[in-house]
Design a protein around this motif. Structure first.
Motif, mmCIF file in Angstrom:
data_model
loop_
_atom_site.group_PDB
_atom_site.id
_atom_site.type_symbol
_atom_site.label_atom_id
_atom_site.label_comp_id
_atom_site.label_asym_id
_atom_site.label_seq_id
_atom_site.Cartn_x
_atom_site.Cartn_y
_atom_site.Cartn_z
ATOM 1 N N LEU A 241 2.106 7.236 -6.513
ATOM 2 C CA LEU A 241 1.246 8.392 -6.784
ATOM 3 C C LEU A 241 2.005 9.700 -6.584
ATOM 4 O O LEU A 241 1.817 10.667 -7.337
ATOM 5 N N LYS B 225 -6.896 13.461 -5.086
ATOM 6 C CA LYS B 225 -8.191 12.894 -4.713
ATOM 7 C C LYS B 225 -8.758 11.996 -5.804
ATOM 8 O O LYS B 225 -9.291 10.920 -5.531
ATOM 9 N N ASP B 226 -8.640 12.416 -7.054
ATOM 10 C CA ASP B 226 -9.249 11.666 -8.154
ATOM 11 C C ASP B 226 -8.510 10.367 -8.481
ATOM 12 O O ASP B 226 -9.026 9.524 -9.218
ATOM 13 N N ILE B 227 -7.302 10.179 -7.941
ATOM 14 C CA ILE B 227 -6.553 8.953 -8.241
ATOM 15 C C ILE B 227 -6.186 8.204 -6.956
ATOM 16 O O ILE B 227 -5.170 7.506 -6.898
ATOM 17 N N GLY B 228 -7.006 8.350 -5.957
ATOM 18 C CA GLY B 228 -6.823 7.526 -4.763
ATOM 19 C C GLY B 228 -6.394 8.271 -3.531
ATOM 20 O O GLY B 228 -6.630 7.808 -2.412
ATOM 21 N N GLY B 229 -5.773 9.418 -3.678
ATOM 22 C CA GLY B 229 -5.387 10.198 -2.525
ATOM 23 C C GLY B 229 -4.194 9.618 -1.780
ATOM 24 O O GLY B 229 -3.705 8.525 -2.071
ATOM 25 N N THR C 77 -0.062 7.040 5.837
ATOM 26 C CA THR C 77 0.922 6.525 4.887
ATOM 27 C C THR C 77 2.021 7.550 4.623
ATOM 28 O O THR C 77 3.202 7.207 4.564
ATOM 29 N N GLN D 59 2.458 1.788 -3.384
ATOM 30 C CA GLN D 59 1.526 2.370 -4.352
ATOM 31 C C GLN D 59 1.348 3.865 -4.116
ATOM 32 O O GLN D 59 1.263 4.653 -5.066
ATOM 33 N N SER D 60 1.302 4.260 -2.847
ATOM 34 C CA SER D 60 1.180 5.691 -2.531
ATOM 35 C C SER D 60 2.422 6.457 -2.970
ATOM 36 O O SER D 60 2.323 7.582 -3.478
ATOM 37 N N THR E 61 0.832 -1.206 0.000
ATOM 38 C CA THR E 61 0.000 0.000 0.000
ATOM 39 C C THR E 61 0.863 1.250 0.000
ATOM 40 O O THR E 61 0.608 2.211 -0.744
ATOM 41 N N SER F 212 -3.078 9.117 2.215
ATOM 42 C CA SER F 212 -3.503 9.228 3.611
ATOM 43 C C SER F 212 -2.376 9.819 4.453
ATOM 44 O O SER F 212 -1.189 9.629 4.163
#
Length: 520
Positions: free
Chosen positions: A174, A209-213, A218, A170-171, A167, A215
């Motif tokens: 982004l 926001k539009d591609i998962g954000g 994280t 992946q962040s 996870t 947190s």
């Protein structure tokens, strides 16, 4: 007793039918084209100089494995292979873990032990040094600094170094995606921290926001990992000028291939970093080199020492990327040799692509050792030897060999006494090493670090903070702006945040490992 019946292992001293058996194995190594000489066949307790064991030059882009317990001679095998590749005009990359390989630049010493080994294997030995460049990660240690930018290193490799879970990886991807599309170059660690700080602020949170954000939890893990990473001295490895891996492909004026020796003793306590950095070098070569298919000789042979470190705790995506890279880089003329203790250190999908094998002795002192020994034996083709007995009885500088022949078929398994390297078997002194580094044509290009404008500066995060109160005049202001606040309040970033679609917003093309494709 026929040749197909059980034959005692080399070194056992038992009687057998050595003539026919030795001829059968030797015929598998009778190549017609250029080949590297590994040594001479061991059979029935004798070394057979009339039965040379060799590997064709044309198959060295089919990759290989050099394995064996500590102290069995793996380093000398690397040196032997590197020397002969250089003589044939093939550049070589060597990872030097203990500093033992710097001697490749100097002629070896003619002594009784070298003469004895040469006589045993039928080698016409003469001392020789080879053209060498000495490199060091980030300039830590003795060598030309090898640096990479964070942008070029990419999210997949960086996640491996930071030990992020899937996870978090992946962040991180982004975050890189955002920096790429905004034209924010991530040169060093402070650039990445500045972008993460913005993307977790009230103003920046909407950007992803539009591609998962992203947190806050994280982002906190990533920032803490970066801080710990930097505390280990990793800041030296990221920056500019970035090392151009094309410099690994050079030849000397006399036509011999340059041996690039990456000196790693100064960073032995950072094994995850240097193993991942080696993968960056390989990944960069992969997406820069053109397809050439199979040729008479490789463009480069890359020796990846302490290979088990690369695969430890690796995500499935990371392992898949390694497997694809190893499989596909062959057609670009690059051979990769993994160097480790046992074949089980290398995942099966990667091991299956390693056509050339030099297996030094293994120890079997514990139940785990016995298990590793049996697993190693199972990775070899059927042979005339009792491999379990043979592998525990080999001496230093002896190995079990099987390679790909000129037709691509595996050769018979051959117990082999290896040749002696012609260069110095040991390190050169520090003064000589430093002199070679300063005299290199690469020194002027890479020695001095450069800190140009990048994401950190463009986000305004370098704005001077208000100084703390002087002694006796009270404590520093409690509301002194943090890094996050500096980034968020930067007018420069507010402008950049609206620049999607501009020329700066063109996304970087990334490879299998997420490494950036750079323009040479």
């Amino acid at each position: 007793m026929s040749d197909s019946e059980s034959v005692p292992p080399a070194g056992s001293g038992k009687s057998a039918v050595p003539t026919a058996g030795a001829r059968e194995i030797a015929s598998g190594y009778a190549f017609t084209g250029p080949a590297l000489d590994l040594g001479a066949l061991l059979w029935d307790g004798r070394c057979r100089p009339d039965a040379p064991v060799r590997v064709p030059l044309s198959v060295l882009n089919r990759h290989g494995l050099v394995a064996g317990a500590t102290g069995t001679g793996k380093t000398k095998t690397l040196q032997l292979l590197a020397e002969q590749l250089s003589e044939r005009g093939v550049p070589v990359f060597l990872a030097d873990m203990k500093g033992d390989l710097s001697g490749i630049a100097r002629p070896g010493r003619d002594d009784d032990r070298v003469r004895g080994r040469a006589g045993e294997v039928g080698q016409e030995w003469s001392p020789a040094g080879f053209p060498a460049e000495f490199l060091a990660l980030g300039g830590i240690g003795h060598g030309i600094p090898v640096r990479a930018t964070i942008t070029s290193f990419g999210p997949v490799l960086l996640a491996k170094v930071l030990r992020l879970n899937q996870t978090q990886e992946q962040s991180l991807g982004l975050i890189f995606h955002y920096a790429d599309t905004k034209g924010l170059e991530l040169i060093d660690l402070k650039d990445l921290r500045a972008v993460v700080a913005f993307l977790t602020s009230d103003e920046g949170r909407a950007e992803l926001k539009d591609i998962g954000g992203l947190s806050g939890a994280t982002a906190g893990v990533i920032l803490r990992s970066l801080t710990a990473f930097e505390a280990q001295g990793a800041a030296e490895f990221f920056g500019e000028p970035e090392f151009d891996t094309a410099d690994l492909l050079r030849t000397a004026p006399d036509g011999r291939g340059t041996v690039s020796v990456l000196e790693l003793p100064a960073v032995q306590d950072k094994p995850l970093l240097f193993s991942t950095f080696l993968m960056w070098l390989l990944a960069d070569l992969f997406h820069d080199l053109p397809e050439i298919g199979d040729t008479g000789r490789p463009k480069l042979v890359f020796f990846f020492d302490e290979a088990h470190l690369l695969f430890q705790d690796a995500s499935r995506a990371f392992l898949e990327a390694i497997t694809r890279t190893v499989r596909l880089i062959r057609s670009k003329g690059v051979g990769v040799f993994f160097v480790t203790q046992t074949p089980k250190d290398v995942p099966g999908d990667v091991l299956g692509q390693l056509g050339n094998r030099v297996q030094h002795a293994l120890r079997a002192y514990t139940p785990d050792d016995h298990k590793a020994l049996r697993a190693t034996v199972q990775t070899f083709p059927r042979s005339a030897y009792d491999l379990e007995e043979l592998l525990t009885g080999l001496g230093t500088g002896e190995a079990v060999v099987t390679v790909l022949g000129e037709t691509g078929a595996p050769t018979p398994v051959a117990a082999t006494r290896l040749r002696a390297p012609r260069s110095l078997m040991g390190p050169v002194d520090t003064a000589e090493l430093d002199g070679a580094v300063r005299g290199s044509p690469l020194y002027g290009r890479y020695a001095q670090a450069v800190d140009r404008e990048s994401a950190y500066e463009r986000l305004g995060a370098d704005r001077p903070r208000e100084p703390a109160a002087a002694p006796g005049r009270g404590a520093a202001r409690e509301d002194e702006p943090s890094l996050v606040e500096q980034v968020v309040n930067s007018g420069v970033f507010k402008s950049l945040a609206r620049s999607v679609g501009t020329q700066l917003g063109r996304e970087i093309t990334r490879s299998l490992f997420g490494t950036a494709r750079r323009r040479r």
